[in-house]
Structures are given as C-alpha cells and as structure tokens.
Design an enzyme around this catalytic site. Sequence first.
Site, mmCIF file in Angstrom:
data_model
loop_
_atom_site.group_PDB
_atom_site.id
_atom_site.type_symbol
_atom_site.label_atom_id
_atom_site.label_comp_id
_atom_site.label_asym_id
_atom_site.label_seq_id
_atom_site.Cartn_x
_atom_site.Cartn_y
_atom_site.Cartn_z
ATOM 1 N N LYS A 109 0.861 -1.188 0.000
ATOM 2 C CA LYS A 109 0.000 0.000 0.000
ATOM 3 C C LYS A 109 0.886 1.224 0.000
ATOM 4 O O LYS A 109 2.015 1.188 0.496
ATOM 5 C CB LYS A 109 -0.878 0.024 1.256
ATOM 6 C CG LYS A 109 -2.096 0.899 1.111
ATOM 7 C CD LYS A 109 -3.187 0.123 0.405
ATOM 8 C CE LYS A 109 -4.452 0.913 0.248
ATOM 9 N NZ LYS A 109 -5.553 0.030 -0.173
HETATM 10 N N1 GLU Z 1 -7.130 -0.004 -3.675
HETATM 11 C C1 GLU Z 1 -7.871 -1.178 -3.979
HETATM 12 C C2 GLU Z 1 -7.962 -2.067 -2.752
HETATM 13 O O1 GLU Z 1 -7.830 -1.621 -1.631
HETATM 14 C C3 GLU Z 1 -7.356 -1.892 -5.220
HETATM 15 C C4 GLU Z 1 -5.939 -2.365 -5.135
HETATM 16 C C5 GLU Z 1 -5.372 -2.875 -6.459
HETATM 17 O O2 GLU Z 1 -6.091 -2.959 -7.426
HETATM 18 O O3 GLU Z 1 -4.183 -3.166 -6.463
HETATM 19 O O4 GLU Z 1 -8.223 -3.232 -2.850
#
Ligand code: GLU
Length: 419
Positions: A109
């Site tokens: 993240k």
């Molecule tokens: N931000 C989204 C999540 O929390 C998508 C993450 C992604 O597609 O890598 O799942």
Amino acid sequence: MTEEKKNTNAWQVALQQLDEIAKRINLEPWIHKKLRRPKRELTVSIPIKMDDGSVEVFTGYRVQHNITLGPAKGGIRYSPDVTLDEIRALAMLMTWKCAVAGIPYGGAKGGVICDPEKLSLGELERLTRRYTSEIIIMIGPEKDIPAPDINTNSQIMAWIMDTYSINKGYSVPGVVTGKPVVIGGSEGRQEATGRGVTFITLNTLKYLNQGIEDRKVVIQGFGKVGSVTAKLLHLEGAKIIGIGEIYGAIYNPKGLNPLEVDKYRRETGSILGYKDSEDITNKELLELNCDILIPAATEGQITEKNAPNIKARVLIEAANGPTTPSADKILESKGIFVVPDILTNAGGVIVSYFEWVQGIQGYFWSEREVNLKLRDIMDRAFHHVLELSLKEKVSMRTAALMLAVSRVAEATKIRGLYP
Ligand code: GLU
C-alpha cells in the site's frame, strides 16, 4: 501504547487480528513472526513547486507487507489522514485479500499525506510524478504494482505509468493498474470493486434465503465503490434508502434512484439537498432501519459507540477496515451477518490482476469477459470462505483470514527460509 490506542490504531488492530488467527490455525512461530513485520517500507519527502511559486514538502509512503505469492500489489491513497501505521495495516490487508481471492500477488500500500481538494490539477500532477520517482526503486511490473485507492484515479495512474516509463526509456504499462483503457487499462476496472461488492451481496442474500427485491439498503460513501454498488444493487431491485458522502447523507424510506443522485451530485458537487430526500447526518445514516448496511468509505466507521444502534441484519464491508474489533464483537452478539472487507472488496484487485495479465499477453478482453471472470472468482472465494466458516463455526471474517493466512503460510513453508 495504551489499550485504547491499540484498539483504534489500524496497524495494532491488524496485528491483533493476525495473532488471533495464528493461534487458531496453529501457525508455525517463525512464519507468524515473519508475517508480523512488513517486508519493506519506504518513507519519502516530496518537494513540490506550488502554483504561487512557493515550495511545499509532502510526505509519502510505500509499504510492501509480503511478496511470497507474487509481486506486491495495492493502491495508493492521497489524504490528510494518511499515517505510516495506516499504510502498514492496509498493506497487510492486501496480502490477505489477494490470498483469499487466490490471485498470485503479495500485499502493498502507498499513501501521501495531502489534501487533494486543496491542490490544483498541476500541483496534483507534480506531486504524483515526484512521489513516483521517489518510490521508483520499489515499484515495477514484476516487483510492486500500485493502483487507485481513496482520492486517486485513472489519471493519476497514467501519470505514474508515464513517469516510470520516461525514467526507463520505454513504455511500461504493467507498472500500475487502474489505468485509462487507452494506455492499456482494462474494461470494467473502474466499476470492478462495486461490481464485486454487488456479487458478494447477492451471494450473501442467497445463502440467507432472501431475495434482493425491495431489500432496504444503506450505503455510506458515494465514491468509486459506493456509487457503483448503489447503482448495481438498485438495478437488481434493491431499495437504496440512504446514501452518505463526506458532507452528510440523504434518506428516503421509499427508495432513492442512485443514477439520478449521481447526476445531481455532478451538477451541484454534493448529494445533499437531492429532491425527494431528507438530509441526515452520517451518524443517523449508519443507524437507519434497513436490511443491509454497506460502509464504502474509510476505516473505523463502525465502532463500539454506534455498533449497539445498528439495525441492519447484514453488513457488507466495501471499505477497507470499516469495523473496529470491539464493534465486530458487538455485531456478532447481535447476530448481524458480517461479510469482511478482504472478501467483499476484492473485485478491484481481481480486475487489476486481469489488467496486468492482459497487458502481459498483449491481448485485451471485452467488458463482458472481464465481468464474467470476476464473478467466477468472487463466487468461488465467497463459497470457500462460507464453507470454512460453517465447518469451523467461526465468523466470515475469521474464516476469510484463516484461509488467507494459511495460504500464505503454506507458500512460505514450501519456499523455505533463505539462507
Ligand atoms: N485499492 C484497492 C484495494 O484496496 C485496489 C488495489 C489494487 O487494485 O491493487 O483493494
């Protein structure tokens, strides 16, 4: 750290959750120890020339929690509330989310502490490009693949892809997902999380022997996830009686048309004051008399304070970490059926995976194909979690985490420890 801080600090909550699961599945101590620490974390300072000629220095993070199952994967959020602990927790959740979905990724993240509402488009672009070049040592299509999250979108992904590509000297579309279709994005990616939430809601109702027709639904959040979920559930026949956004919420016991609400919001900048509805507070929204409550905003929305007042019978966690552990216990004692975030909102990262696969193949699928494949994976994941929860007599959250941690642990064991 005091007990109270431990209960609300997202990273402490994530660790506590892991510790409980480790006990339940008899996780080998060395694997438990390893999973309690993020693999890599980077803090960067991001100096930006503002439009007025001054220079502001922002702070950004990228955390890779685990890469045992494949490249690190996870979104980037822009928000004044971003902290390193929050990003660590969300990176860990991504590891579990990808493992539950059965897609070959680890968890990561990123985040930048900023208020995007106060930035011009030019400032936002410079911030994104500089942040990208600061974390460039960590990301790459085989290493770590960012995607949109709170306050980031396909345009920001395009800037990340462009900055990375310029630095490499050739185009590297696979460095991010959630890109515009014209530069290698996937059909259906924008709606994927909300579509996945809808599949999970339908599966849940089927399991509970209930139809969707006229089910009263309340959705907190009307962004990328909440608005799509509201529209799709409305089209399935549900009655969307309450919708919330950052400025407040609207309510109509006879049902709102989310397509019209979205049109109104585009015109006025807010959903408040929408015709045929009553403006209410976010607190009132969560406590409305309804069948299904869908928090689709941010962490820590359902707490021990409001959990006793929640009237929904089903809680579908479209946001990441919307329920605190103490609230979770209250909901469980009230017999509310909770479908956890790592299962419910996996649609986004699943179609991110499709985007990455399509890019590698250089062969792109129709939206119909994407949606069918998404449904397949979501249905399968839902049933795996449900079966385990029934077999072990545990909540859906515990079952989802048991499944995820076991999968990562098995891969860790089989790969072994180097050297
Ligand atoms: N931000 C989204 C999540 O929390 C998508 C993450 C992604 O597609 O890598 O799942």
